[in-house]
Write a protein that holds these residues in place. Structure first.
Motif, PDB file in Angstrom:
ATOM      1  N   ASP A  83     -15.231  90.781 -22.535  1.00  0.00           N
ATOM      2  CA  ASP A  83     -16.868  90.586 -22.503  1.00  0.00           C
ATOM      3  C   ASP A  83     -17.416  92.134 -22.012  1.00  0.00           C
ATOM      4  O   ASP A  83     -17.374  92.634 -21.049  1.00  0.00           O
ATOM      5  CB  ASP A  83     -17.273  89.592 -21.382  1.00  0.00           C
ATOM      6  CG  ASP A  83     -18.880  89.561 -21.468  1.00  0.00           C
ATOM      7  OD1 ASP A  83     -19.167  88.650 -20.744  1.00  0.00           O
ATOM      8  OD2 ASP A  83     -19.555  90.298 -21.920  1.00  0.00           O
ATOM      9  N   SER A 102     -20.594  92.901 -22.941  1.00  0.00           N
ATOM     10  CA  SER A 102     -22.038  92.849 -22.789  1.00  0.00           C
ATOM     11  C   SER A 102     -22.763  93.750 -21.747  1.00  0.00           C
ATOM     12  O   SER A 102     -23.923  93.754 -22.014  1.00  0.00           O
ATOM     13  CB  SER A 102     -22.580  91.254 -22.616  1.00  0.00           C
ATOM     14  OG  SER A 102     -22.070  90.935 -21.394  1.00  0.00           O
ATOM     15  N   GLY A 149     -13.975  84.160 -13.817  1.00  0.00           N
ATOM     16  CA  GLY A 149     -14.901  83.384 -13.213  1.00  0.00           C
ATOM     17  C   GLY A 149     -14.751  83.022 -11.981  1.00  0.00           C
ATOM     18  O   GLY A 149     -15.914  82.446 -11.333  1.00  0.00           O
ATOM     19  N   LEU A 154     -16.857 100.670  -9.724  1.00  0.00           N
ATOM     20  CA  LEU A 154     -16.307  99.925  -8.827  1.00  0.00           C
ATOM     21  C   LEU A 154     -15.425  99.110  -9.802  1.00  0.00           C
ATOM     22  O   LEU A 154     -16.069  98.588 -10.687  1.00  0.00           O
ATOM     23  CB  LEU A 154     -17.157  98.991  -8.202  1.00  0.00           C
ATOM     24  CG  LEU A 154     -17.691  99.853  -6.821  1.00  0.00           C
ATOM     25  CD1 LEU A 154     -19.087  99.299  -6.413  1.00  0.00           C
ATOM     26  CD2 LEU A 154     -16.738  99.718  -5.700  1.00  0.00           C
ATOM     27  N   PHE A 188     -23.018  95.151 -13.764  1.00  0.00           N
ATOM     28  CA  PHE A 188     -21.751  94.766 -14.370  1.00  0.00           C
ATOM     29  C   PHE A 188     -21.593  95.426 -15.715  1.00  0.00           C
ATOM     30  O   PHE A 188     -22.647  95.787 -16.485  1.00  0.00           O
ATOM     31  CB  PHE A 188     -22.072  93.162 -14.805  1.00  0.00           C
ATOM     32  CG  PHE A 188     -21.047  92.666 -15.967  1.00  0.00           C
ATOM     33  CD1 PHE A 188     -21.390  92.429 -17.291  1.00  0.00           C
ATOM     34  CD2 PHE A 188     -19.730  92.473 -15.848  1.00  0.00           C
ATOM     35  CE1 PHE A 188     -20.838  91.946 -18.159  1.00  0.00           C
ATOM     36  CE2 PHE A 188     -18.686  92.094 -16.551  1.00  0.00           C
ATOM     37  CZ  PHE A 188     -19.220  91.689 -17.911  1.00  0.00           C
ATOM     38  N   TYR A 242     -12.860  93.449 -13.557  1.00  0.00           N
ATOM     39  CA  TYR A 242     -14.095  93.578 -13.896  1.00  0.00           C
ATOM     40  C   TYR A 242     -14.593  94.953 -13.503  1.00  0.00           C
ATOM     41  O   TYR A 242     -13.806  95.619 -12.637  1.00  0.00           O
ATOM     42  CB  TYR A 242     -15.219  92.943 -13.024  1.00  0.00           C
ATOM     43  CG  TYR A 242     -14.554  91.522 -12.772  1.00  0.00           C
ATOM     44  CD1 TYR A 242     -13.638  91.107 -12.022  1.00  0.00           C
ATOM     45  CD2 TYR A 242     -15.330  90.223 -13.498  1.00  0.00           C
ATOM     46  CE1 TYR A 242     -13.247  89.390 -11.911  1.00  0.00           C
ATOM     47  CE2 TYR A 242     -15.023  89.021 -13.286  1.00  0.00           C
ATOM     48  CZ  TYR A 242     -13.864  88.440 -12.422  1.00  0.00           C
ATOM     49  OH  TYR A 242     -13.425  87.473 -12.316  1.00  0.00           O
ATOM     50  N   GLN A 257     -22.596 101.270  -9.454  1.00  0.00           N
ATOM     51  CA  GLN A 257     -23.481 101.258  -8.610  1.00  0.00           C
ATOM     52  C   GLN A 257     -24.384 102.647  -8.671  1.00  0.00           C
ATOM     53  O   GLN A 257     -23.805 103.616  -8.021  1.00  0.00           O
ATOM     54  CB  GLN A 257     -23.329 100.939  -7.150  1.00  0.00           C
ATOM     55  CG  GLN A 257     -24.440 100.683  -6.178  1.00  0.00           C
ATOM     56  CD  GLN A 257     -23.913 100.430  -4.579  1.00  0.00           C
ATOM     57  OE1 GLN A 257     -22.830 100.704  -4.293  1.00  0.00           O
ATOM     58  NE2 GLN A 257     -25.021  99.867  -3.921  1.00  0.00           N
ATOM     59  N   GLY A 287     -28.150  97.873  -7.093  1.00  0.00           N
ATOM     60  CA  GLY A 287     -27.385  96.867  -6.999  1.00  0.00           C
ATOM     61  C   GLY A 287     -25.990  97.359  -7.628  1.00  0.00           C
ATOM     62  O   GLY A 287     -26.200  98.296  -8.716  1.00  0.00           O
ATOM     63  N   LEU A 288     -25.037  96.209  -7.686  1.00  0.00           N
ATOM     64  CA  LEU A 288     -23.869  96.577  -8.770  1.00  0.00           C
ATOM     65  C   LEU A 288     -24.247  96.011  -9.965  1.00  0.00           C
ATOM     66  O   LEU A 288     -24.700  94.783 -10.242  1.00  0.00           O
ATOM     67  CB  LEU A 288     -22.649  95.624  -8.227  1.00  0.00           C
ATOM     68  CG  LEU A 288     -21.886  96.388  -7.012  1.00  0.00           C
ATOM     69  CD1 LEU A 288     -22.771  96.476  -5.730  1.00  0.00           C
ATOM     70  CD2 LEU A 288     -20.557  95.594  -6.740  1.00  0.00           C
ATOM     71  N   TYR A 318     -15.668  92.869 -18.641  1.00  0.00           N
ATOM     72  CA  TYR A 318     -14.944  91.964 -17.926  1.00  0.00           C
ATOM     73  C   TYR A 318     -13.735  91.435 -19.020  1.00  0.00           C
ATOM     74  O   TYR A 318     -13.788  91.267 -20.243  1.00  0.00           O
ATOM     75  CB  TYR A 318     -15.794  90.683 -17.624  1.00  0.00           C
ATOM     76  CG  TYR A 318     -15.094  89.266 -17.456  1.00  0.00           C
ATOM     77  CD1 TYR A 318     -15.429  88.204 -18.437  1.00  0.00           C
ATOM     78  CD2 TYR A 318     -14.002  89.101 -16.851  1.00  0.00           C
ATOM     79  CE1 TYR A 318     -14.774  86.920 -18.139  1.00  0.00           C
ATOM     80  CE2 TYR A 318     -13.513  87.715 -16.360  1.00  0.00           C
ATOM     81  CZ  TYR A 318     -13.996  86.747 -17.084  1.00  0.00           C
ATOM     82  OH  TYR A 318     -13.375  85.604 -17.087  1.00  0.00           O
ATOM     83  N   TYR A 359     -17.840  97.481 -12.600  1.00  0.00           N
ATOM     84  CA  TYR A 359     -19.332  97.514 -12.211  1.00  0.00           C
ATOM     85  C   TYR A 359     -19.631  98.990 -11.860  1.00  0.00           C
ATOM     86  O   TYR A 359     -18.765  99.580 -11.531  1.00  0.00           O
ATOM     87  CB  TYR A 359     -19.511  96.610 -10.839  1.00  0.00           C
ATOM     88  CG  TYR A 359     -19.186  95.051 -11.223  1.00  0.00           C
ATOM     89  CD1 TYR A 359     -17.958  94.491 -10.731  1.00  0.00           C
ATOM     90  CD2 TYR A 359     -20.523  94.442 -11.268  1.00  0.00           C
ATOM     91  CE1 TYR A 359     -17.644  93.143 -10.862  1.00  0.00           C
ATOM     92  CE2 TYR A 359     -20.168  92.903 -11.305  1.00  0.00           C
ATOM     93  CZ  TYR A 359     -18.854  92.564 -11.035  1.00  0.00           C
ATOM     94  OH  TYR A 359     -18.722  91.142 -11.039  1.00  0.00           O
TER      95      TYR A 359
END
Lengths: 114, 114
Positions: free
Chosen positions: A56, A58, A99, A91, A45, A33, A37, A42-43, A48, A35
């Motif tokens: 993914d 998105s 998942g 990150l 997304f 993943y 910040q 916050g983190l 993935y 991410y």
């Protein structure tokens, strides 16, 4: 054992330049993943990867962002024509399975766009 | 719209006392809730989780409580220690989602004073 590693730890670039951020996940982890910040946030997304499935994407904020994962291991996040709003800590995390809520994070790459 | 909210950006507690960190969420389809802890210049690390079918999970000094009717969870740290000083992120996983990612709050910075 070795955790998730990211390079570089810090990157300062000029607006409009391209940057590549690298992530080495934990060996044997099938899911990876990205991410980011931003200051005071916050983190968020971004993308993935799970095994050989299509990623993914998105969460990618614009088409200037792309990522690939070669050989099911190392991943590179590329930001083209960087903008000042891209400044953030990026990150990377990996998990044994897709998942999984227990994700192992790297220390991040702090990107500053001047 | 934020699906996971941490309304307190910071919390200061005396060593030995209880720390209570709060988190609210909006999506009823979350199946797991997590707390991650982050020290400066390091990636977040998984701390504790709770399934949406439980109302309490305890691990040593850390206990997470879930109130589904209020869409609220909290992390209790008893007794608090100076080494607990960090940013705590509340996160949630979406049940059955194609995304493997977690949805994070903005974090609460906990300071435990000796």
């Amino acid at each position: 054992g070795a955790g998730v590693s990211q390079s570089p730890s810090n990157k300062v670039t000029e607006k409009g330049k391209d940057v590549e951020l690298r992530c080495d996940p934990i060996s044997g982890h099938t899911a990876l993943y990205w991410y980011r910040q931003s200051l005071g946030q916050g983190l968020e997304f971004l993308i993935y990867f799970q095994g050989n499935s299509a990623p993914d994407k998105s969460g990618l904020p614009s088409d200037r962002f792309s990522a690939e994962r070669t050989g099911g291991s190392v991943s590179t996040l590329t930001i083209q024509r960087t903008q000042q709003e891209d400044s953030a800590v990026y990150l990377c995390a990996s998990s044994l399975m897709g998942g999984s809520y227990e994700q192992y994070f790297g220390p991040g790459t702090r990107l500053t766009v001047t | 719209d934020q699906q996971v909210k941490q309304n307190s950006p910071s919390l200061s507690v005396q060593e030995g006392r209880i720390s209570i960190l709060n988190c609210d969420y909006t999506n009823s389809m979350f199946d797991y809730f997590l707390w991650y802890k982050k020290y400066p210049a390091e990636g977040p690390t998984f701390l504790i989780s709770i399934s949406s079918i439980k109302d309490k999970n305890e691990d040593g000094r850390f206990t997470v409580f879930l109130n589904k009717s209020a869409k609220h969870l909290s992390l209790h740290i008893v007794p608090s220690q100076p080494g607990d000083s960090a940013v705590y992120f509340c996160a949630a996983r979406l049940y059955g989602g194609s995304q493997g990612n977690l949805i994070f709050g903005k974090g609460t910075k906990l300071s435990v004073k000796p």
